[in-house]
Design a protein around this motif. Structure first.
Motif, PDB file in Angstrom:
ATOM      1  N   TYR A 446       0.636  -1.312   0.034  1.00 16.34           N
ATOM      2  CA  TYR A 446       0.074  -0.164   0.001  1.00 16.34           C
ATOM      3  C   TYR A 446       0.846   1.345  -0.151  1.00 16.34           C
ATOM      4  CZ  TYR A 446      -3.018   3.680   1.306  1.00 16.34           C
ATOM      5  OH  TYR A 446      -3.556   5.012   1.404  1.00 16.34           O
ATOM      6  N   GLN A 447       0.482   2.189  -0.756  1.00 24.05           N
ATOM      7  CA  GLN A 447       1.181   3.426  -0.931  1.00 24.05           C
ATOM      8  C   GLN A 447       0.138   4.574  -1.025  1.00 24.05           C
ATOM      9  OE1 GLN A 447       4.199   4.375  -0.116  1.00 24.05           O
ATOM     10  NE2 GLN A 447       5.347   2.164  -0.269  1.00 24.05           N
ATOM     11  N   LEU A 448       0.474   5.891  -0.614  1.00 23.34           N
ATOM     12  CA  LEU A 448      -0.517   7.106  -0.934  1.00 23.34           C
ATOM     13  C   LEU A 448      -0.160   7.541  -2.311  1.00 23.34           C
ATOM     14  CD1 LEU A 448      -0.217   8.913   2.601  1.00 23.34           C
ATOM     15  CD2 LEU A 448      -2.233   7.787   1.749  1.00 23.34           C
ATOM     16  N   PRO A 449      -1.077   8.466  -2.859  1.00 24.65           N
ATOM     17  CA  PRO A 449      -0.990   8.734  -4.069  1.00 24.65           C
ATOM     18  C   PRO A 449       0.123   9.872  -4.044  1.00 24.65           C
ATOM     19  CG  PRO A 449      -3.237   8.917  -3.603  1.00 24.65           C
ATOM     20  CD  PRO A 449      -2.585   8.430  -2.465  1.00 24.65           C
ATOM     21  N   TYR A 450       1.033   9.345  -5.281  1.00 22.25           N
ATOM     22  CA  TYR A 450       2.313  10.691  -5.402  1.00 22.25           C
ATOM     23  C   TYR A 450       3.338  10.223  -4.335  1.00 22.25           C
ATOM     24  CZ  TYR A 450      -0.834  13.139  -8.316  1.00 22.25           C
ATOM     25  OH  TYR A 450      -1.981  13.742  -9.138  1.00 22.25           O
ATOM     26  N   TYR A 451       3.294   9.070  -3.842  1.00 19.91           N
ATOM     27  CA  TYR A 451       4.143   8.845  -2.839  1.00 19.91           C
ATOM     28  C   TYR A 451       5.849   8.903  -3.253  1.00 19.91           C
ATOM     29  CZ  TYR A 451       5.052   4.120  -4.914  1.00 19.91           C
ATOM     30  OH  TYR A 451       5.490   3.233  -5.826  1.00 19.91           O
ATOM     31  N   PRO A 455       7.245  14.477  -0.850  1.00 22.46           N
ATOM     32  CA  PRO A 455       7.557  14.422   0.459  1.00 22.46           C
ATOM     33  C   PRO A 455       6.258  13.524   1.302  1.00 22.46           C
ATOM     34  CG  PRO A 455       8.266  16.400   0.111  1.00 22.46           C
ATOM     35  CD  PRO A 455       7.535  16.369  -0.855  1.00 22.46           C
ATOM     36  N   ASN A 456       6.575  13.288   2.419  1.00 24.16           N
ATOM     37  CA  ASN A 456       5.259  12.576   3.143  1.00 24.16           C
ATOM     38  C   ASN A 456       4.363  13.653   3.599  1.00 24.16           C
ATOM     39  OD1 ASN A 456       6.543   9.860   3.286  1.00 24.16           O
ATOM     40  ND2 ASN A 456       7.769  10.401   4.977  1.00 24.16           N
ATOM     41  N   ASP A 457       4.876  14.529   3.832  1.00 24.72           N
ATOM     42  CA  ASP A 457       3.872  15.737   4.407  1.00 24.72           C
ATOM     43  C   ASP A 457       4.033  16.863   3.266  1.00 24.72           C
ATOM     44  OD1 ASP A 457       2.152  17.447   5.446  1.00 24.72           O
ATOM     45  OD2 ASP A 457       3.621  17.941   7.319  1.00 24.72           O
ATOM     46  N   PRO A 458       3.576  16.825   2.092  1.00 26.98           N
ATOM     47  CA  PRO A 458       3.919  17.639   0.990  1.00 26.98           C
ATOM     48  C   PRO A 458       3.248  19.282   1.079  1.00 26.98           C
ATOM     49  CG  PRO A 458       1.944  16.185   0.367  1.00 26.98           C
ATOM     50  CD  PRO A 458       2.649  15.886   1.457  1.00 26.98           C
ATOM     51  N   THR A 459       3.855  20.104   0.777  1.00 28.47           N
ATOM     52  CA  THR A 459       3.230  21.588   0.910  1.00 28.47           C
ATOM     53  C   THR A 459       2.371  21.771  -0.456  1.00 28.47           C
ATOM     54  OG1 THR A 459       5.355  22.590  -0.366  1.00 28.47           O
ATOM     55  CG2 THR A 459       5.064  22.318   2.017  1.00 28.47           C
ATOM     56  N   ILE A 460       1.654  22.868  -0.544  1.00 29.10           N
ATOM     57  CA  ILE A 460       0.906  23.280  -1.592  1.00 29.10           C
ATOM     58  C   ILE A 460       1.692  23.376  -2.651  1.00 29.10           C
ATOM     59  CG2 ILE A 460      -0.516  25.123  -2.595  1.00 29.10           C
ATOM     60  CD1 ILE A 460      -2.200  23.482  -0.684  1.00 29.10           C
ATOM     61  N   GLU A 461       3.126  23.838  -2.355  1.00 26.68           N
ATOM     62  CA  GLU A 461       3.852  24.248  -3.718  1.00 26.68           C
ATOM     63  C   GLU A 461       4.379  22.949  -4.352  1.00 26.68           C
ATOM     64  OE1 GLU A 461       5.710  26.267  -6.404  1.00 26.68           O
ATOM     65  OE2 GLU A 461       4.280  26.951  -4.995  1.00 26.68           O
ATOM     66  N   ASP A 462       4.764  21.875  -3.374  1.00 27.65           N
ATOM     67  CA  ASP A 462       5.342  20.711  -3.665  1.00 27.65           C
ATOM     68  C   ASP A 462       4.072  19.995  -4.675  1.00 27.65           C
ATOM     69  OD1 ASP A 462       7.416  20.889  -2.287  1.00 27.65           O
ATOM     70  OD2 ASP A 462       6.518  19.966  -0.683  1.00 27.65           O
ATOM     71  N   MET A 463       2.887  19.996  -4.204  1.00 21.45           N
ATOM     72  CA  MET A 463       1.837  19.392  -5.115  1.00 21.45           C
ATOM     73  C   MET A 463       1.614  20.375  -6.323  1.00 21.45           C
ATOM     74  SD  MET A 463       1.239  16.803  -3.376  1.00 21.45           S
ATOM     75  CE  MET A 463      -0.051  16.206  -4.713  1.00 21.45           C
ATOM     76  N   ARG A 464       1.693  21.703  -6.107  1.00 19.52           N
ATOM     77  CA  ARG A 464       1.441  22.362  -7.530  1.00 19.52           C
ATOM     78  C   ARG A 464       2.607  21.801  -8.551  1.00 19.52           C
ATOM     79  NH1 ARG A 464       1.947  27.082  -5.506  1.00 19.52           N
ATOM     80  NH2 ARG A 464      -0.416  27.454  -4.863  1.00 19.52           N
TER      81      ARG A 464
END
Length: 525
Positions: A446-451, A455-464
């Motif tokens: 099992y993994q979270l999306p975009y793992y 990072p494990n706790d991404p910022t808005i900028e990381d996801m953007r």
């Protein structure tokens, strides 16, 4: 009133020195034998005494002489005579050859029974008991205090009685005029006719109004006050989730922190929406706010599902293709009902979730799922053609935010924008489930999306950067194309997370596609 007069008279008797229960005393004075009195008797407000004189020659000899009389109360300090012996101590020295001992008693003429220059043994025992502390003396302030307390109690009883009488008469007048009986509503809120083992489902069916908006408020508060908390089963930014027990049945209690009151209020408000109750939405039972004087606890009581969230379940167990389709279809069915606008007198407004993710989806015992956590939900008001959105500092989970949310280009006045953002998150949840599908050749962990991209706790900028600039999406393995169910799931995912929000599928279309997949006739809705 008679009781108050009796107590006041008793207090006055004590202050005046009259003991109404002791006929041996005269005006509260004690009669004693007196050696130096003309009538051989005296009266005192203290004790009768006998002074013995004895000779000391080697060892104590019998008492040589004695005299008796009265000892006034003024001779006492804190109830003890300053020169009375307690009958146990040694005699006091009078001179070189003589000693003396003074003994006291407190009954009429108690110092007259002298036998062979000695006190009788029972008299000595009584004398020894006379050294106990006297009861405190009553004065005017004591009487005033007691009378005030009794008067206050009498007035309280009168006020309570008058209040009950007024309430009873008012209730009778309301009933005669045709108003509803408030007492019967309160009784109904305690669910007294259902027995101690009535399941919650039956309580909901018997007490709900039929509109699908949940239990009456009084019933909710009654249920919440009867819940026994057992253990914590989860924590989040909102607060804690407890497993509780109500009449032998497990329930989940979501306790919000006071700083997240808006989310609690919004979630309760959404759950109270007409026609919202659905098998694939977490069952709402009750809400209550409990103030213990120090802080306020905000409770949300829902159905309890022992399998926990979809995130927890997939971490522990793989699923087969049937289980995967069952989960995917149930989530799409719940989301389609949430998004649906039902017209009519008992209609339901369209609702968007805004925080759909695997941690906010619960797995039921039959393998289907129920969507939970409506604290960020928004409603579409068809009458005013507006979006009922509550301003909240919280945003959806960053990992599951749609591209338009990350770029802050979403049209907040267009309700379909929120529904399309939900569909994007649904595609990511389907990817999580498909990774754990075992088709016979094993499955991925099992993994979270975009793992593998953030990072494990991404910022808005990381996801953007990943989602909007590089337009990346979770990787779909090639081996999924060899399984019909996984191939259909892969196609649905891609159509859920299009960059262009308008091109994404609707929840209803996804539901129909999954219902028609293969020969799963039992899954068709």
């Amino acid at each position: 009133m008679f009781y108050i007069l009796f107590v006041v008279c008793w207090c006055l008797c004590h202050v005046s020195g009259v003991n109404p229960l002791n006929p041996e005393t005269k005006e509260g004075l004690l009669r004693c034998v007196c050696s130096d009195c003309p009538s051989n008797e005296c009266v005192t407000d203290g004790y009768c005494y006998v002074i013995f004189t004895l000779e000391k020659s080697g060892e104590t000899t019998p008492y040589k002489s004695y005299e008796n009389g009265c000892a006034n109360k003024g001779s006492f300090i804190n109830g003890f005579n300053v020169w009375c012996s307690d009958g146990k101590g040694a005699p006091q020295k009078l001179n070189e050859t003589h000693y003396f001992m003074t003994m006291c008693c407190n009954t009429p003429l108690c110092n007259q029974n002298i036998v062979n220059n000695r006190l009788p043994s029972e008299w000595v025992k009584l004398s020894q008991e006379t050294t106990t502390e006297e009861p405190p003396e009553w004065n005017l302030w004591h009487i005033i205090l007691v009378a005030s307390i009794l008067l206050f109690l009498l007035l309280a009883i009168i006020v309570i009685s008058l209040g009950w009488l007024w309430h009873h008469r008012k209730r009778n007048r309301r009933l005669r005029r045709g108003f509803p009986d408030v007492e019967s509503v309160l009784d109904r809120s305690e669910v007294p006719l259902m027995g101690p083992h009535t399941p919650i489902r039956d309580v909901i069916e018997l007490t709900s109004s039929g509109s699908g908006s949940g239990l009456p408020l009084l019933v909710q508060r009654s249920i919440a006050r009867q819940i026994q908390l057992i253990e914590i089963i989860g924590k989040g930014r909102f607060g804690e989730v407890w497993r509780g027990r109500w009449r032998g049945e497990y329930v989940a209690v979501k306790i919000f922190s006071s700083r997240d009151e808006r989310s609690w209020f919004r979630e309760v408000e959404i759950y109270q929406t007409v026609m919202l109750r659905h098998d694939n939405l977490l069952g709402f039972i009750a809400a209550d706010n409990k103030d213990n004087g120090t802080w306020t606890q905000l409770w949300l009581v829902t159905d309890y599902h022992e399998n926990g969230s979809l995130f927890d379940y997939l971490m522990r167990y793989p699923v087969d293709t049937v289980g995967m389709i069952r989960m995917a279809l149930s989530i799409a069915t719940g989301l389609a009902h949430l998004h649906m606008d039902i017209m009519g007198n008992k209609g339901k407004p369209a609702i968007a979730h805004r925080d759909l993710k695997s941690k906010n989806i619960l797995v039921k015992s039959n393998g289907t799922c129920a969507i939970a956590d409506l604290g960020l939900a928004v409603r579409y008001e068809s009458a005013t053609d507006s979006v009922d959105i509550v301003h909240n500092n919280r945003v959806g989970t960053k990992r599951y935010l749609a591209p338009e949310c990350l770029e802050e280009s979403i049209n907040m006045n267009h309700f379909d924008s929120f529904k399309r953002a939900d569909v994007y998150a649904l595609g990511l949840v389907y990817w999580e489930i498909a990774r754990r599908c075992n088709t016979g050749g094993g499955c991925e962990e099992y993994q979270l999306p975009y793992y593998d991209m953030v990072p494990n706790d991404p910022t808005i900028e990381d996801m953007r950067k990943v989602v909007c600039i590089y337009k990346q999406r979770p990787i779909i393995p090639n081996k999924w194309q060899s399984c019909e169910e996984l191939r259909v799931m892969s196609k649905l995912m891609k159509e859920c997370w299009y960059q262009n929000a308008a091109a994404r599928l609707t929840a209803l279309r996804i539901k129909k596609t999954l219902a028609n997949l293969g020969a799963h006739d039992d899954l068709k809705c």
